[in-house]
Design a protein around this motif. Sequence first.
Motif, PDB file in Angstrom:
ATOM      1  N   GLN A  13      86.721 -42.711  14.870  1.00  0.00           N
ATOM      2  CA  GLN A  13      87.032 -42.707  16.304  1.00  0.00           C
ATOM      3  C   GLN A  13      85.923 -43.445  17.043  1.00  0.00           C
ATOM      4  N   LEU A  14      86.020 -44.778  17.087  1.00  0.00           N
ATOM      5  CA  LEU A  14      84.920 -45.593  17.589  1.00  0.00           C
ATOM      6  C   LEU A  14      84.783 -45.574  19.113  1.00  0.00           C
ATOM      7  N   VAL A  15      85.882 -45.454  19.839  1.00  0.00           N
ATOM      8  CA  VAL A  15      85.778 -45.427  21.305  1.00  0.00           C
ATOM      9  C   VAL A  15      85.120 -44.129  21.779  1.00  0.00           C
ATOM     10  N   PRO A  16      85.563 -42.965  21.315  1.00  0.00           N
ATOM     11  CA  PRO A  16      84.839 -41.746  21.723  1.00  0.00           C
ATOM     12  C   PRO A  16      83.365 -41.773  21.288  1.00  0.00           C
ATOM     13  N   GLN A  17      83.101 -42.341  20.114  1.00  0.00           N
ATOM     14  CA  GLN A  17      81.718 -42.465  19.669  1.00  0.00           C
ATOM     15  C   GLN A  17      80.925 -43.337  20.645  1.00  0.00           C
ATOM     16  N   ALA A  18      81.527 -44.424  21.111  1.00  0.00           N
ATOM     17  CA  ALA A  18      80.855 -45.313  22.058  1.00  0.00           C
ATOM     18  C   ALA A  18      80.625 -44.618  23.393  1.00  0.00           C
ATOM     19  N   GLU A  19      81.587 -43.819  23.847  1.00  0.00           N
ATOM     20  CA  GLU A  19      81.416 -43.075  25.101  1.00  0.00           C
ATOM     21  C   GLU A  19      80.221 -42.127  24.995  1.00  0.00           C
ATOM     22  N   ILE A  20      80.096 -41.486  23.855  1.00  0.00           N
ATOM     23  CA  ILE A  20      78.970 -40.579  23.634  1.00  0.00           C
ATOM     24  C   ILE A  20      77.664 -41.369  23.560  1.00  0.00           C
ATOM     25  N   ASP A  21      77.700 -42.520  22.886  1.00  0.00           N
ATOM     26  CA  ASP A  21      76.498 -43.351  22.814  1.00  0.00           C
ATOM     27  C   ASP A  21      76.033 -43.757  24.208  1.00  0.00           C
ATOM     28  N   LEU A  22      76.982 -44.016  25.097  1.00  0.00           N
ATOM     29  CA  LEU A  22      76.613 -44.369  26.470  1.00  0.00           C
ATOM     30  C   LEU A  22      75.957 -43.176  27.173  1.00  0.00           C
ATOM     31  N   ASP A  23      76.469 -41.975  26.945  1.00  0.00           N
ATOM     32  CA  ASP A  23      75.820 -40.769  27.481  1.00  0.00           C
ATOM     33  C   ASP A  23      74.406 -40.631  26.920  1.00  0.00           C
ATOM     34  N   ARG A  24      74.271 -40.875  25.634  1.00  0.00           N
ATOM     35  CA  ARG A  24      72.945 -40.789  25.001  1.00  0.00           C
ATOM     36  C   ARG A  24      72.001 -41.843  25.567  1.00  0.00           C
ATOM     37  N   ALA A  25      72.536 -43.012  25.883  1.00  0.00           N
ATOM     38  CA  ALA A  25      71.713 -44.070  26.471  1.00  0.00           C
ATOM     39  C   ALA A  25      71.210 -43.651  27.853  1.00  0.00           C
ATOM     40  N   LYS A  26      72.075 -42.983  28.625  1.00  0.00           N
ATOM     41  CA  LYS A  26      71.660 -42.505  29.944  1.00  0.00           C
ATOM     42  C   LYS A  26      70.499 -41.512  29.816  1.00  0.00           C
ATOM     43  N   ILE A  27      70.596 -40.650  28.838  1.00  0.00           N
ATOM     44  CA  ILE A  27      69.511 -39.692  28.598  1.00  0.00           C
ATOM     45  C   ILE A  27      68.247 -40.438  28.205  1.00  0.00           C
TER      46      ILE A  27
ATOM     47  N   ALA B 271      70.936 -31.749  24.932  1.00  0.00           N
ATOM     48  CA  ALA B 271      72.039 -32.694  25.139  1.00  0.00           C
ATOM     49  C   ALA B 271      71.982 -33.790  24.091  1.00  0.00           C
ATOM     50  N   SER B 272      70.802 -34.351  23.868  1.00  0.00           N
ATOM     51  CA  SER B 272      70.644 -35.419  22.877  1.00  0.00           C
ATOM     52  C   SER B 272      71.048 -34.956  21.487  1.00  0.00           C
ATOM     53  N   THR B 273      70.601 -33.791  21.117  1.00  0.00           N
ATOM     54  CA  THR B 273      70.914 -33.251  19.793  1.00  0.00           C
ATOM     55  C   THR B 273      72.411 -33.050  19.621  1.00  0.00           C
ATOM     56  N   MET B 274      73.032 -32.428  20.605  1.00  0.00           N
ATOM     57  CA  MET B 274      74.467 -32.137  20.513  1.00  0.00           C
ATOM     58  C   MET B 274      75.288 -33.422  20.553  1.00  0.00           C
ATOM     59  N   LEU B 275      74.920 -34.361  21.420  1.00  0.00           N
ATOM     60  CA  LEU B 275      75.663 -35.610  21.527  1.00  0.00           C
ATOM     61  C   LEU B 275      75.499 -36.466  20.270  1.00  0.00           C
ATOM     62  N   ALA B 276      74.322 -36.444  19.667  1.00  0.00           N
ATOM     63  CA  ALA B 276      74.125 -37.195  18.426  1.00  0.00           C
ATOM     64  C   ALA B 276      75.029 -36.635  17.319  1.00  0.00           C
ATOM     65  N   ALA B 277      75.143 -35.310  17.258  1.00  0.00           N
ATOM     66  CA  ALA B 277      76.024 -34.686  16.259  1.00  0.00           C
ATOM     67  C   ALA B 277      77.480 -35.050  16.535  1.00  0.00           C
ATOM     68  N   ALA B 278      77.863 -35.061  17.794  1.00  0.00           N
ATOM     69  CA  ALA B 278      79.239 -35.421  18.156  1.00  0.00           C
ATOM     70  C   ALA B 278      79.522 -36.878  17.819  1.00  0.00           C
ATOM     71  N   ALA B 279      78.575 -37.765  18.117  1.00  0.00           N
ATOM     72  CA  ALA B 279      78.758 -39.191  17.825  1.00  0.00           C
ATOM     73  C   ALA B 279      78.931 -39.411  16.331  1.00  0.00           C
ATOM     74  N   THR B 280      78.132 -38.729  15.542  1.00  0.00           N
ATOM     75  CA  THR B 280      78.248 -38.844  14.085  1.00  0.00           C
ATOM     76  C   THR B 280      79.610 -38.353  13.607  1.00  0.00           C
ATOM     77  N   ALA B 281      80.050 -37.243  14.159  1.00  0.00           N
ATOM     78  CA  ALA B 281      81.350 -36.690  13.757  1.00  0.00           C
ATOM     79  C   ALA B 281      82.487 -37.634  14.122  1.00  0.00           C
ATOM     80  N   PHE B 282      82.451 -38.188  15.339  1.00  0.00           N
ATOM     81  CA  PHE B 282      83.497 -39.137  15.721  1.00  0.00           C
ATOM     82  C   PHE B 282      83.435 -40.391  14.854  1.00  0.00           C
ATOM     83  N   GLY B 283      82.240 -40.842  14.545  1.00  0.00           N
ATOM     84  CA  GLY B 283      82.095 -42.002  13.665  1.00  0.00           C
ATOM     85  C   GLY B 283      82.672 -41.733  12.288  1.00  0.00           C
TER      86      GLY B 283
END
Length: 166
Positions: free
Chosen positions: A37-51, A21-33
């Motif tokens: 697309q800062l809001v979707p990136q932030a949503e993913i960062d929040l998911d990563r923070a939960k992990i 999950a961390s690996t995939m979400l980090a790749a997604a956050a980078t792609a959105f960044g």
Amino acid sequence: AARARRGLGRAYMTAGDASRASTMLAAAATAFGDLGQLVPQAEIDLDRAKIAVGRGRTDEAFRLTHAAMVRFRGRPLRETECHLVLAEAHLSSDPQQAECELDAAELGARRLDVPPLLARVLHVRGRLRRSQHRLDLAAAALSEATEQVERLRGTVQADRCRAGLG
């Protein structure tokens, strides 16, 4: 591709595979960044923070949550979720700060009247109270969390009845 990585990362989260999950979400956050697309990136960062909280990586959780919170300014629901993640990150190391974050999260959840979010806040508050050996207050918070879940369940049942009559 960014949305697909995000979806796959969340699926891994649900399945309990924090590493993938961390690996995939980090790749997604980078792609959105990269797409601005800062809001979707932030949503993913929040998911990563939960992990990160679940893995005991509180510094990473703080960094990701604070970065997300900056991008969520003016979005009260998302800000409330950030306070909840920060509270969970502080639970074991700084109960007083966890209490402050829970207060902010509870205020937001009540103001927005979002029963599932309020139930989560109250559940974390119950955990905090239990860790402080304040069992009566823990029971009260957990009881109210249950009431919020029942409130939501009642709405679903009412909707089901209305659908049957329609």
